[in-house]
Scaffold this active site. Structure first.
Site, PDB file in Angstrom:
ATOM      1  N   GLU A 187       0.817  -1.221   0.000  1.00  0.00           N
ATOM      2  CA  GLU A 187       0.000   0.000   0.000  1.00  0.00           C
ATOM      3  C   GLU A 187       0.853   1.275   0.000  1.00  0.00           C
ATOM      4  O   GLU A 187       0.640   2.195   0.786  1.00  0.00           O
ATOM      5  CB  GLU A 187      -0.970  -0.012   1.182  1.00  0.00           C
ATOM      6  N   GLU A 328      -5.136  -8.690  -0.108  1.00  0.00           N
ATOM      7  CA  GLU A 328      -5.976  -8.440   1.065  1.00  0.00           C
ATOM      8  C   GLU A 328      -7.414  -8.221   0.602  1.00  0.00           C
ATOM      9  O   GLU A 328      -7.656  -7.541  -0.391  1.00  0.00           O
ATOM     10  CB  GLU A 328      -5.528  -7.196   1.842  1.00  0.00           C
TER      11      GLU A 328
END
Length: 412
Positions: A187, A328
């Site tokens: 991220e 995820e």
């Protein structure tokens, strides 16, 4: 001198040969693309359903990684065995390094921390599971001790540190087989939830290139193993769309890997719609076509959106032989606000895994160890009891194709 008829015959033969060569080339290219896609399909099939060991090796205290800092117990072999017994075939292990990396120019990682990372990897790897490890919290501005900051002015130092860190990590695992997958970052972005900015995105692309080059150069099985890279904030639109993502070249990989095969994977995360999946509020608690209360269902991010998102990744990468990993996904527990919430969490998990399967992506559920309000946990890491069997069943049915969802065809 050649007659006119001879010239015509020669011209005809030349055209015929050219068309034949062109067709042959097209067939060869199609065959190459098919082989590349076949390799991608195989690794995704082998990975099956995945599970994240969240809030453990990426947990931090005072700028240092600390396995139990965020309220979870020390990771044990028994926990990993429980996850394996539930049907998961891949475990993603987020890892932070932060203050365990020493000063330059060597940027030596604490041997005790790297050894502990290896020990936890071995809990899964030695049980025959696929294992993903990354560099997780080092790129979050909100984390004390973070340094992999894409909009920092200190890029020369950052890139040198990043290269040295991955060189050490790669050397630690160079003899592990293809069931170990290394992931460049997590991220990574500038912290602003808007369109990607420059030069930040260019720096992210540079990190991915440094990662691939560094790992490959350590040799051993690293020269041919699958490597996982991500675009801006692992966002699907900003990775598959025209926002600046660049696939790293793989010029240092082993010559034994066929030229038409890929060994690069693309990572994205999926938490849409956020008001259902991640927002800590009791307002939106239902999702999908089976939702019974329109006031509790988000106005966006339903099955059609999910399908379009993973189709975009399929078109941009899977069709070219690059596997996609939904590293995820999941939805937090809001059952204290709506007793039917876990049903919709299961519907969401089933839909994500089934759609991932449809579009050639490997799904990895995000479990943060929390089993109470707003938690993602499927297991109690202290008692080793399953806490969300319904969600686990949904994941397994989705990834295996044993689901009541209508069968769909990629590209439809």
């Amino acid at each position: 001198m050649v007659s006119s008829a001879g010239k015509i015959r020669s011209a005809f033969l030349a055209v015929l040969l050219a068309l034949t060569a062109s067709a042959y080339g097209a067939v060869q290219q199609a065959s190459a693309d098919s082989t590349a896609q076949s390799g991608a399909s195989q690794i995704v099939a082998d990975m099956g359903a995945g599970w994240n060991l969240g809030n453990q090796l990426e947990a931090t205290a005072n700028g240092y990684p600390s396995e139990t800092a965020w309220g979870q117990p020390t990771v044990t072999q028994a926990l990993i065995d429980k996850v394996r017994a539930a049907g998961f075939r891949t475990i993603r292990i987020p890892v932070s390094y932060l203050g365990s990396i020493g000063a330059g120019p060597d940027y030596t990682i604490s041997p005790s921390w790297l050894t502990r990372v290896q020990q936890v990897v071995d809990y899964a790897y030695n049980r025959g599971l696929h294992v993903l490890i990354n560099m997780h919290g080092d790129g979050y501005k909100s984390v004390n001790g973070s340094w992999l900051i894409c909009d920092s002015s200190s890029q020369t130092t950052i890139k040198a540190k990043y290269q040295k860190a991955w060189q050490q990590i790669a050397n630690k695992f160079r003899n592990y087989d293809d069931r170990l997958i290394l992931e460049s970052m997590n991220e990574e972005f500038d912290g602003q939830y808007g369109n990607p900015t420059q030069p930040c995105y260019s720096n992210i692309n540079s990190y991915n290139q440094i990662f691939v080059d560094t790992v490959r150069k350590t040799g051993g099985n690293n020269a041919s193993r699958w490597l996982l890279v991500a675009g801006w904030n692992t966002n699907i639109d900003y990775t598959a769309g025209n926002y600046g993502f660049t696939l790293p070249s793989d010029r240092y990989r082993a010559s034994t890997v066929p030229a038409n095969e890929r060994r690069i994977m693309i990572s994205v995360h999926y938490y849409a719609p956020w008001d259902f999946a991640g927002e800590e509020s009791g307002t939106i608690t239902q999702w999908g076509r089976a939702a019974t209360n329109p006031s509790r269902k988000s106005t966006w991010g339903q099955e059609d959106y999910l399908d379009a998102q993973l189709k975009a990744m399929y078109n941009a990468f899977v069709t070219k032989g690059y596997p996609v990993v939904v590293g995820e996904f999941g939805a937090i527990d809001k059952s204290s606000f709506d007793s039917s919430n876990n049903r919709y969490r299961a519907d969401f998990a089933r839909a994500v895994t089934a759609t991932a399967r449809k579009y050639g992506a490997a799904p990895v559920y995000w479990d943060n160890g929390a089993t109470d309000r707003y938690g993602f946990g499927l297991f109690d890491r202290r008692s080793l009891k399953v806490t969300q069997q319904g969600i686990i069943d949904a994941i397994m049915s989705g990834v295996s194709g044993r689901t009541a969802a209508p069968a769909l065809t990629p590209g439809a």
